[in-house]
Design a protein around this motif. Structure first.
Motif, PDB file in Angstrom:
ATOM      1  N   THR A  54      -6.461   2.720 -10.061  1.00 49.48           N
ATOM      2  CA  THR A  54      -7.693   2.201  -9.454  1.00 49.48           C
ATOM      3  C   THR A  54      -7.446   1.045  -8.492  1.00 49.48           C
ATOM      4  O   THR A  54      -8.251   0.822  -7.581  1.00 49.48           O
ATOM      5  CB  THR A  54      -8.676   1.749 -10.547  1.00 49.48           C
ATOM      6  OG1 THR A  54      -8.015   0.806 -11.414  1.00 49.48           O
ATOM      7  CG2 THR A  54      -9.153   2.935 -11.372  1.00 49.48           C
ATOM      8  N   GLY A  55      -6.339   0.300  -8.663  1.00 46.64           N
ATOM      9  CA  GLY A  55      -6.090  -0.838  -7.784  1.00 46.64           C
ATOM     10  C   GLY A  55      -5.848  -0.417  -6.349  1.00 46.64           C
ATOM     11  O   GLY A  55      -6.603  -0.773  -5.436  1.00 46.64           O
ATOM     12  N   ILE A  56      -4.787   0.359  -6.113  1.00 45.07           N
ATOM     13  CA  ILE A  56      -4.443   0.784  -4.755  1.00 45.07           C
ATOM     14  C   ILE A  56      -5.498   1.731  -4.202  1.00 45.07           C
ATOM     15  O   ILE A  56      -5.856   1.663  -3.015  1.00 45.07           O
ATOM     16  CB  ILE A  56      -3.056   1.457  -4.731  1.00 45.07           C
ATOM     17  CG1 ILE A  56      -1.971   0.492  -5.217  1.00 45.07           C
ATOM     18  CG2 ILE A  56      -2.729   1.964  -3.322  1.00 45.07           C
ATOM     19  CD1 ILE A  56      -1.842  -0.769  -4.388  1.00 45.07           C
ATOM     20  N   GLN A  57      -6.025   2.622  -5.045  1.00 46.81           N
ATOM     21  CA  GLN A  57      -6.996   3.595  -4.546  1.00 46.81           C
ATOM     22  C   GLN A  57      -8.325   2.946  -4.160  1.00 46.81           C
ATOM     23  O   GLN A  57      -8.979   3.365  -3.196  1.00 46.81           O
ATOM     24  CB  GLN A  57      -7.214   4.698  -5.579  1.00 46.81           C
ATOM     25  CG  GLN A  57      -6.030   5.637  -5.723  1.00 46.81           C
ATOM     26  CD  GLN A  57      -5.767   6.466  -4.469  1.00 46.81           C
ATOM     27  OE1 GLN A  57      -6.700   6.934  -3.829  1.00 46.81           O
ATOM     28  NE2 GLN A  57      -4.492   6.633  -4.118  1.00 46.81           N
ATOM     29  N   THR A  58      -8.755   1.906  -4.876  1.00 48.78           N
ATOM     30  CA  THR A  58      -9.968   1.182  -4.475  1.00 48.78           C
ATOM     31  C   THR A  58      -9.749   0.481  -3.143  1.00 48.78           C
ATOM     32  O   THR A  58     -10.630   0.465  -2.276  1.00 48.78           O
ATOM     33  CB  THR A  58     -10.374   0.177  -5.567  1.00 48.78           C
ATOM     34  OG1 THR A  58     -10.777   0.899  -6.743  1.00 48.78           O
ATOM     35  CG2 THR A  58     -11.532  -0.699  -5.114  1.00 48.78           C
ATOM     36  N   ALA A  59      -8.552  -0.099  -2.951  1.00 49.01           N
ATOM     37  CA  ALA A  59      -8.232  -0.732  -1.663  1.00 49.01           C
ATOM     38  C   ALA A  59      -8.207   0.300  -0.550  1.00 49.01           C
ATOM     39  O   ALA A  59      -8.711   0.066   0.559  1.00 49.01           O
ATOM     40  CB  ALA A  59      -6.888  -1.454  -1.753  1.00 49.01           C
ATOM     41  N   ARG A  60      -7.633   1.463  -0.839  1.00 50.13           N
ATOM     42  CA  ARG A  60      -7.594   2.520   0.175  1.00 50.13           C
ATOM     43  C   ARG A  60      -9.004   2.952   0.567  1.00 50.13           C
ATOM     44  O   ARG A  60      -9.292   3.163   1.740  1.00 50.13           O
ATOM     45  CB  ARG A  60      -6.809   3.715  -0.355  1.00 50.13           C
ATOM     46  CG  ARG A  60      -6.854   4.867   0.643  1.00 50.13           C
ATOM     47  CD  ARG A  60      -6.238   6.127   0.128  1.00 50.13           C
ATOM     48  NE  ARG A  60      -6.466   7.199   1.075  1.00 50.13           N
ATOM     49  CZ  ARG A  60      -5.584   8.119   1.381  1.00 50.13           C
ATOM     50  NH1 ARG A  60      -4.397   8.088   0.819  1.00 50.13           N
ATOM     51  NH2 ARG A  60      -5.870   9.072   2.237  1.00 50.13           N
ATOM     52  N   LYS A  61      -9.877   3.125  -0.422  1.00 49.81           N
ATOM     53  CA  LYS A  61     -11.251   3.534  -0.114  1.00 49.81           C
ATOM     54  C   LYS A  61     -11.950   2.488   0.749  1.00 49.81           C
ATOM     55  O   LYS A  61     -12.729   2.828   1.662  1.00 49.81           O
ATOM     56  CB  LYS A  61     -12.045   3.778  -1.398  1.00 49.81           C
ATOM     57  CG  LYS A  61     -13.413   4.428  -1.162  1.00 49.81           C
ATOM     58  CD  LYS A  61     -14.096   4.782  -2.462  1.00 49.81           C
ATOM     59  CE  LYS A  61     -15.342   5.617  -2.192  1.00 49.81           C
ATOM     60  NZ  LYS A  61     -16.295   4.988  -1.265  1.00 49.81           N
ATOM     61  N   ALA A  62     -11.677   1.211   0.471  1.00 49.05           N
ATOM     62  CA  ALA A  62     -12.275   0.158   1.288  1.00 49.05           C
ATOM     63  C   ALA A  62     -11.823   0.276   2.742  1.00 49.05           C
ATOM     64  O   ALA A  62     -12.631   0.113   3.675  1.00 49.05           O
ATOM     65  CB  ALA A  62     -11.900  -1.218   0.726  1.00 49.05           C
ATOM     66  N   ILE A  63     -10.536   0.581   2.947  1.00 50.87           N
ATOM     67  CA  ILE A  63     -10.018   0.771   4.306  1.00 50.87           C
ATOM     68  C   ILE A  63     -10.637   2.017   4.931  1.00 50.87           C
ATOM     69  O   ILE A  63     -11.121   1.986   6.071  1.00 50.87           O
ATOM     70  CB  ILE A  63      -8.484   0.865   4.291  1.00 50.87           C
ATOM     71  CG1 ILE A  63      -7.873  -0.468   3.853  1.00 50.87           C
ATOM     72  CG2 ILE A  63      -7.954   1.267   5.672  1.00 50.87           C
ATOM     73  CD1 ILE A  63      -6.380  -0.406   3.595  1.00 50.87           C
ATOM     74  N   ASP A  64     -10.658   3.118   4.175  1.00 53.78           N
ATOM     75  CA  ASP A  64     -11.196   4.376   4.698  1.00 53.78           C
ATOM     76  C   ASP A  64     -12.686   4.258   5.009  1.00 53.78           C
ATOM     77  O   ASP A  64     -13.187   4.925   5.930  1.00 53.78           O
ATOM     78  CB  ASP A  64     -10.960   5.509   3.701  1.00 53.78           C
ATOM     79  CG  ASP A  64      -9.490   5.883   3.576  1.00 53.78           C
ATOM     80  OD1 ASP A  64      -8.685   5.401   4.394  1.00 53.78           O
ATOM     81  OD2 ASP A  64      -9.159   6.652   2.655  1.00 53.78           O
ATOM     82  N   ASP A  65     -13.398   3.427   4.258  1.00 56.07           N
ATOM     83  CA  ASP A  65     -14.833   3.236   4.493  1.00 56.07           C
ATOM     84  C   ASP A  65     -15.112   2.254   5.626  1.00 56.07           C
ATOM     85  O   ASP A  65     -16.280   1.971   5.931  1.00 56.07           O
ATOM     86  CB  ASP A  65     -15.521   2.747   3.214  1.00 56.07           C
ATOM     87  CG  ASP A  65     -15.619   3.838   2.151  1.00 56.07           C
ATOM     88  OD1 ASP A  65     -15.377   5.015   2.487  1.00 56.07           O
ATOM     89  OD2 ASP A  65     -15.938   3.511   0.991  1.00 56.07           O
ATOM     90  N   GLY A  66     -14.059   1.698   6.229  1.00 59.39           N
ATOM     91  CA  GLY A  66     -14.233   0.812   7.379  1.00 59.39           C
ATOM     92  C   GLY A  66     -14.621  -0.612   7.051  1.00 59.39           C
ATOM     93  O   GLY A  66     -15.085  -1.343   7.935  1.00 59.39           O
ATOM     94  N   LEU A  67     -14.386  -1.048   5.788  1.00 56.08           N
ATOM     95  CA  LEU A  67     -14.839  -2.386   5.405  1.00 56.08           C
ATOM     96  C   LEU A  67     -14.071  -3.494   6.122  1.00 56.08           C
ATOM     97  O   LEU A  67     -14.587  -4.618   6.252  1.00 56.08           O
ATOM     98  CB  LEU A  67     -14.727  -2.579   3.891  1.00 56.08           C
ATOM     99  CG  LEU A  67     -15.586  -1.644   3.012  1.00 56.08           C
ATOM    100  CD1 LEU A  67     -15.526  -2.100   1.560  1.00 56.08           C
ATOM    101  CD2 LEU A  67     -17.027  -1.599   3.500  1.00 56.08           C
TER     102      LEU A  67
END
Length: 371
Positions: free
Chosen positions: A129-142
């Motif tokens: 969940t650590g790296i994947q949550t960060a990845r989702k934040a990047i993919d979502d354009g945050l």
């Protein structure tokens, strides 16, 4: 397809305990055999794990009920064991790095392709969940378009706690090849493949003193660079800076930071599967902790094998050999650049691994059953 993947383990050293704990939780995996150069270590595992037999390495590799060999040997033996397993028709999942050199790693991948078997490799921490949550934040354009990243790992040396630290200070070891796979794999997962690197390295001591265990006080020769820095140029244009040390004492810096046009992320330790992801948005007054939004929940070492088992035939596993090879070439090239004093181009590339939706253990089992 709907049946557990039958696994045999070669190498029963310290890291095996983490795999065994998670195998007991993963219905997708059935451990059937273990082997070690020290038969007593293998027997100890078999005595503590129902349904597991202790055998010789050759017996394990030839066993008809072993689908995949989990290779937990020392880095110098990774390629040799993997090639033998592949020759026996087994898929392979190895501890990091994939091999001691890219030349050996290429032989492993080529042999697997010719044999029609699958290669996976740690670290699978990037599936948590650590790296994947960060990845989702990047993919979502945050944070907007990523611009730069930094990755920091500082320790005074594993000999302070490891009773047999010799291999950390021989070729295939060192701070970059030992701990760098976590950081480089995370950076590629977050920012995509690397096209070139620039490195610098130093060697401060010729021997280390073992700090624990029956060999406490003994000396270990150092034959690697024990402090390494590097700059990675990603195909996206983002620049990542590595700082890997077995010489310094401690760092207060976050393990990984990602900086973009509209914000910055603090990414948790890539040697762990979870941890808080923090975001500082342009114009904000303080950091905010993002909710867990992606990755395998409550995961640990071995989840990469379960993910491999659920990967449709013909697709590259998320914790696959291609990613491990690319990460190894990046690290090897950083060391090459440090010795040559020039930038080094990265010949391999890899597709950014697929993201992991927020998944709990039961859902993961259901996903495997539906394949």
């Amino acid at each position: 397809m709907g049946k557990p993947l039958k696994v045999g383990i070669v190498g029963c050293g310290a890291i095996i305990a983490q795999y065994l704990a998670n195998f007991r939780r993963l219905d997708q995996i059935q451990l059937v055999a273990v082997a070690d150069l020290d038969p007593a270590r293998a027997q100890a595992v078999a005595d503590d794990y129902d349904g597991v037999r202790a055998v010789s390495v050759d017996e394990l590799l030839s066993a008809e009920d072993v689908d995949l060999v989990l290779n937990l040997t020392i880095p110098a033996a990774h390629a040799e064991v993997a090639l033998k397993a592949i020759a026996a028709g087994k898929s392979v999942y190895g501890e990091k790095p994939l091999a001691a050199t890219t030349e050996e790693a290429r032989r492993v991948l080529d042999a697997a392709r010719e044999a029609g078997v699958v290669v996976g490799c740690a670290p699978d921490t990037v599936l948590g969940t650590g790296i994947q949550t960060a990845r989702k934040a990047i993919d979502d354009g945050l944070i907007g378009a990523p611009i730069a990243a930094s990755a920091t790992m500082v320790t005074p040396g594993h000999e302070r706690w490891h009773p047999n630290p010799d291999f950390y200070y021989q070729p295939g070891g060192g701070p970059l090849l030992d701990m760098g796979p976590y950081y480089v794999t995370a950076l590629v997962t977050l920012l995509g493949p690397v096209v070139s690197v620039i490195g610098a390295a130093s060697h401060t001591r010729n021997e280390r003193t073992i700090g624990s265990g029956p060999r406490q006080g003994g000396k270990v020769p150092v034959n690697i660079d024990s402090h390494v820095t590097g700059v990675l140029v990603h195909a996206s244009g983002a620049l990542s800076t590595l700082f890997m040390s077995f010489d310094a004492v401690k760092s207060k810096s976050p393990n990984i930071e990602i900086h973009g046009e509209r914000g910055s992320l603090v990414v948790p330790d890539p040697n762990h599967f979870d941890g808080d992801v923090q975001l500082f948005s342009l114009g904000a007054e303080d950091w905010e902790t993002l909710p867990v939004s992606a990755g395998y929940v409550d995961s640990g070492r071995g989840f990469g094998i379960a993910d491999l088992a659920a990967t449709p035939q013909g697709m590259e596993p998320r914790a696959g050999g291609a990613l491990a090879y690319h990460a190894l070439e990046v690290m090897e090239s950083v060391l090459e650049s440090a010795h040559k004093g020039t930038a080094v181009a990265i010949e391999s590339t890899v597709e950014r691994p697929g993201s992991v939706e927020l998944t709990v253990l039961a859902e993961q089992a259901d996903a495997l059953q539906s394949k």
